[in-house]
Design an enzyme around this catalytic site. Sequence first.
Site, mmCIF file in Angstrom:
data_model
loop_
_atom_site.group_PDB
_atom_site.id
_atom_site.type_symbol
_atom_site.label_atom_id
_atom_site.label_comp_id
_atom_site.label_asym_id
_atom_site.label_seq_id
_atom_site.Cartn_x
_atom_site.Cartn_y
_atom_site.Cartn_z
ATOM 1 C CG HIS A 70 64.242 73.944 87.445
ATOM 2 N ND1 HIS A 70 64.378 72.612 87.136
ATOM 3 C CD2 HIS A 70 62.904 74.171 87.521
ATOM 4 C CE1 HIS A 70 63.173 72.062 87.020
ATOM 5 N NE2 HIS A 70 62.262 72.984 87.253
ATOM 6 C CG HIS A 88 60.196 72.993 91.742
ATOM 7 N ND1 HIS A 88 58.880 72.603 91.734
ATOM 8 C CD2 HIS A 88 60.650 72.814 90.478
ATOM 9 C CE1 HIS A 88 58.551 72.200 90.520
ATOM 10 N NE2 HIS A 88 59.612 72.325 89.731
HETATM 11 P P1 5GP Z 1 58.899 71.166 86.816
HETATM 12 O O1 5GP Z 1 57.728 70.957 87.745
HETATM 13 O O2 5GP Z 1 59.758 72.310 87.232
HETATM 14 O O3 5GP Z 1 58.489 71.256 85.371
HETATM 15 O O4 5GP Z 1 59.778 69.854 86.852
HETATM 16 C C1 5GP Z 1 60.034 69.146 88.017
HETATM 17 C C2 5GP Z 1 61.499 68.822 88.123
HETATM 18 O O5 5GP Z 1 61.656 67.917 89.198
HETATM 19 C C3 5GP Z 1 62.106 68.165 86.879
HETATM 20 O O6 5GP Z 1 63.289 68.858 86.517
HETATM 21 C C4 5GP Z 1 62.402 66.751 87.327
HETATM 22 O O7 5GP Z 1 63.566 66.232 86.736
HETATM 23 C C5 5GP Z 1 62.554 66.898 88.824
HETATM 24 N N1 5GP Z 1 62.159 65.707 89.555
HETATM 25 C C6 5GP Z 1 61.046 64.958 89.357
HETATM 26 N N2 5GP Z 1 60.987 63.941 90.239
HETATM 27 C C7 5GP Z 1 62.080 64.056 91.016
HETATM 28 C C8 5GP Z 1 62.568 63.289 92.129
HETATM 29 O O8 5GP Z 1 61.996 62.298 92.556
HETATM 30 N N3 5GP Z 1 63.729 63.714 92.699
HETATM 31 C C9 5GP Z 1 64.414 64.807 92.236
HETATM 32 N N4 5GP Z 1 65.546 65.119 92.876
HETATM 33 N N5 5GP Z 1 63.980 65.551 91.197
HETATM 34 C C10 5GP Z 1 62.826 65.180 90.595
#
Ligand code: 5GP
Length: 139
Positions: free
Chosen positions: A105, A103
């Site tokens: 951001h 993903h």
């Molecule tokens: P990363 O893997 O990039 O460090 O973080 C994962 C991102 O996914 C975080 O910004 C977190 O807020 C977001 N996130 C985690 N769980 C969920 C979810 O259930 N739904 C959504 N829409 N975002 C999520």
Amino acid sequence: MTTYDQDNIFAKILRGESPCIQLFEDEETLSFMDIMPRATGHCLIIPKTPCRNLFDATTEQLQAVIQTVQRISQATRVAFNADGVTVQQFNEAAGGQEVFHLHFHVMPRHEGVALGPPGVMADMSLLETQAEKIRAHLP
Ligand code: 5GP
């Protein structure tokens, strides 16, 4: 573990088993609001097909995702009258990754405004209002 985990939260969103506030979808990608936003209009873009991160993504997945990243960046910039946009992407736990489905951001930014802290759950009705603004600027 470095294989793809079918039970990660974004896989569940893709299967319709968990909800999301959706912004955009095409054949290859999906975009939705981050539920713990670090900026107003913080959203996420994922490929619809499985891959953990940059290490196992195919060229096709990356091409499709980056096109949607650009599209969403342009829409959020206009929707929130942003001065800029930060794009972040993390790989493996040591690289800051918490959800193991590739993903990106997208975070609209305003001069002099720092990113908020991670891990703070948003008000869902506020996120829905922000999503409406972004959708209004998507082609
Ligand atoms: P990363 O893997 O990039 O460090 O973080 C994962 C991102 O996914 C975080 O910004 C977190 O807020 C977001 N996130 C985690 N769980 C969920 C979810 O259930 N739904 C959504 N829409 N975002 C999520």
